[in-house]
Write an enzyme that holds these catalytic residues in place. Structure first.
Site, PDB file in Angstrom:
ATOM      1  N   CYS A   1      60.612  36.763 -22.618  1.00 22.12           N
ATOM      2  CA  CYS A   1      59.802  37.972 -22.527  1.00 22.12           C
ATOM      3  C   CYS A   1      60.544  38.989 -21.669  1.00 22.12           C
ATOM      4  O   CYS A   1      60.774  38.754 -20.481  1.00 22.12           O
ATOM      5  CB  CYS A   1      58.468  37.617 -21.879  1.00 22.12           C
ATOM      6  SG  CYS A   1      57.399  39.031 -21.565  1.00 22.12           S
TER       7      CYS A   1
ATOM      8  N   CYS B   1      61.743  43.811 -26.967  1.00 22.18           N
ATOM      9  CA  CYS B   1      60.517  43.020 -26.741  1.00 22.18           C
ATOM     10  C   CYS B   1      60.559  41.894 -27.756  1.00 22.18           C
ATOM     11  O   CYS B   1      60.871  42.127 -28.935  1.00 22.18           O
ATOM     12  CB  CYS B   1      59.292  43.896 -26.951  1.00 22.18           C
ATOM     13  SG  CYS B   1      57.734  42.973 -27.065  1.00 22.18           S
TER      14      CYS B   1
ATOM     15  N   ASP C   1      56.190  33.207 -22.939  1.00 25.67           N
ATOM     16  CA  ASP C   1      56.086  34.645 -23.219  1.00 25.67           C
ATOM     17  C   ASP C   1      54.636  35.043 -22.970  1.00 25.67           C
ATOM     18  O   ASP C   1      53.759  34.181 -22.828  1.00 25.67           O
ATOM     19  CB  ASP C   1      56.479  34.926 -24.684  1.00 25.67           C
ATOM     20  CG  ASP C   1      56.286  36.379 -25.077  1.00 25.67           C
ATOM     21  OD1 ASP C   1      56.660  37.270 -24.296  1.00 25.67           O
ATOM     22  OD2 ASP C   1      55.742  36.645 -26.171  1.00 25.67           O
ATOM     23  N   SER C   2      54.387  36.345 -22.987  1.00 26.01           N
ATOM     24  CA  SER C   2      53.001  36.821 -22.865  1.00 26.01           C
ATOM     25  C   SER C   2      52.166  36.380 -24.060  1.00 26.01           C
ATOM     26  O   SER C   2      50.948  36.458 -24.012  1.00 26.01           O
ATOM     27  CB  SER C   2      52.990  38.343 -22.808  1.00 26.01           C
ATOM     28  OG  SER C   2      53.459  38.864 -24.041  1.00 26.01           O
TER      29      SER C   2
ATOM     30  N   HIS D   1      58.410  40.253 -29.255  1.00 22.62           N
ATOM     31  CA  HIS D   1      57.476  40.290 -30.393  1.00 22.62           C
ATOM     32  C   HIS D   1      58.098  41.020 -31.601  1.00 22.62           C
ATOM     33  O   HIS D   1      57.740  40.750 -32.738  1.00 22.62           O
ATOM     34  CB  HIS D   1      56.185  41.024 -30.007  1.00 22.62           C
ATOM     35  CG  HIS D   1      55.221  40.195 -29.205  1.00 22.62           C
ATOM     36  ND1 HIS D   1      55.458  39.845 -27.899  1.00 22.62           N
ATOM     37  CD2 HIS D   1      54.018  39.643 -29.534  1.00 22.62           C
ATOM     38  CE1 HIS D   1      54.421  39.128 -27.441  1.00 22.62           C
ATOM     39  NE2 HIS D   1      53.545  38.991 -28.424  1.00 22.62           N
TER      40      HIS D   1
ATOM     41  N   GLU E   1      50.463  39.705 -32.330  1.00 20.88           N
ATOM     42  CA  GLU E   1      49.546  38.662 -31.833  1.00 20.88           C
ATOM     43  C   GLU E   1      48.482  38.328 -32.874  1.00 20.88           C
ATOM     44  O   GLU E   1      48.012  37.205 -32.955  1.00 20.88           O
ATOM     45  CB  GLU E   1      48.852  39.125 -30.533  1.00 20.88           C
ATOM     46  CG  GLU E   1      49.731  39.095 -29.307  1.00 20.88           C
ATOM     47  CD  GLU E   1      50.136  37.685 -28.887  1.00 20.88           C
ATOM     48  OE1 GLU E   1      49.272  36.845 -28.713  1.00 20.88           O
ATOM     49  OE2 GLU E   1      51.356  37.451 -28.754  1.00 20.88           O
TER      50      GLU E   1
HETATM   51  N1  DGL Z   1      57.124  39.824 -25.660  1.00 19.45           N
HETATM   52  C1  DGL Z   1      57.152  40.614 -24.520  1.00 19.45           C
HETATM   53  C2  DGL Z   1      58.453  41.260 -24.182  1.00 19.45           C
HETATM   54  O1  DGL Z   1      59.486  40.745 -24.588  1.00 19.45           O
HETATM   55  C3  DGL Z   1      55.939  41.138 -23.851  1.00 19.45           C
HETATM   56  C4  DGL Z   1      55.070  42.023 -24.615  1.00 19.45           C
HETATM   57  C5  DGL Z   1      53.800  42.314 -23.909  1.00 19.45           C
HETATM   58  O2  DGL Z   1      53.058  41.386 -23.643  1.00 19.45           O
HETATM   59  O3  DGL Z   1      53.537  43.496 -23.627  1.00 19.45           O
HETATM   60  O4  DGL Z   1      58.508  42.245 -23.510  1.00 19.45           O
END
Ligand code: DGL
Length: 265
Positions: free
Chosen positions: A74, A184, A11-12, A186, A152
């Site tokens: 992600c 997302c 993931d990011s 997160h 984060e």
């Molecule tokens: N966790 C991510 C997603 O599912 C990326 C969030 C990001 O880095 O902007 O989209």
């Protein structure tokens, strides 16, 4: 390819841990590798070619660590890079995308709200999803700048996180959305706060468990399910600060973890 090889997940940043925990639940005997690209997060405000570049670097790294399958944990990277990854690598690649289909089937008010990054909402794959499953229901979209940064930093309940969520949920609730899609990875770490703000009558949808089941099916089909009987292990890398990652991954994964620096990250 050997069935005892690990599964690679990325993931990011730390958001993909919400997918990793479902994979761990579904596949307790598999070894799991996780890359948090926190040095390059958020992806949500980056151009597609940058996200694609990161996805290629990380996938190559995971394959160098003998990953037998890759999970793109992600939504933003799915929209920007999954087609390229599938073109360039022969291992099974499993991706996540906003769960519009189950939300459209569940809503009673006929209004579904989607929280996601601006990049996901602008992607071609998201446009396809909404035109495929959104014919019968109204789909409201809400980009959520700043939320990824809060997760984060490990701030899941603080006043800034709450204020951002109130701001993003208000227009959806005012327009009678009764089903909220977490688009997302997160955001599932904010589910308790989202439910508190939205109220118990609102259904929150996270597709992570469905992704873990799809991963199992794909491994089964390829004859790659682990035959190990002992519990699998996890290994973590980050392109950000390993010290910070140790704290935040430890908090979200609910265990003490070692985190290595991603080579050339
Ligand atoms: N966790 C991510 C997603 O599912 C990326 C969030 C990001 O880095 O902007 O989209």
């Amino acid at each position: 390819m050997n069935s005892s090889n690990p599964i690679g997940v990325f993931d990011s940043g730390v958001g993909g841990l919400s997918v990793l925990r479902e994979i761990r639940r579904e596949l307790p005997h598999e070894d799991l590798l996780y890359v948090a690209d926190s040095g390059h997060a958020p992806y949500g405000d980056k151009p597609n070619h940058r996200i694609e570049e990161r996805a290629l670097v990380i996938t190559k790294f995971l394959i160098s660590q003998h990953a037998k399958a890759i999970v793109v944990a992600c939504n933003t990277a799915t929209g920007a890079a999954v087609a390229t990854l599938r073109e360039q690598f022969s291992v099974p690649i499993i991706a996540i995308e906003p769960a519009i289909k189950p939300a459209a089937a569940l809503t009673k008010s006929g209004v579904v709200g989607v929280l996601a990054t601006s990049r996901t909402l602008a992607s071609e794959s998201f446009a396809k999803l909404t035109s495929r499953f959104g014919a019968e229901v109204e789909i409201l979209v809400q980009a959520c700048p700043g939320l990824v940064e809060q997760v984060e930093a490990g701030d899941l309940t603080g006043s800034k996180t709450r204020a951002l969520l109130e701001q993003y949920l208000r227009p959806l609730l005012q327009q009678k959305a009764d089903t909220i899609v977490l688009g997302c990875t997160h955001y599932p770490f904010l589910t308790a706060l989202i439910q508190e703000i939205a109220g118990s009558q609102v259904t929150i949808i996270d597709p992570a468990a469905a992704v873990a089941r799809e991963l199992r099916r794909r491994l089964e089909r390829a004859g790659l399910l682990s035959e190990q009987t002992s519990l699998g292990a996890e290994k973590f890398w980050t392109s950000g600060s390993p010290e910070l990652a140790r704290v935040v991954i430890g908090q979200l994964w609910r265990a003490d973890v070692e985190v290595e620096r991603l080579p050339n990250g």
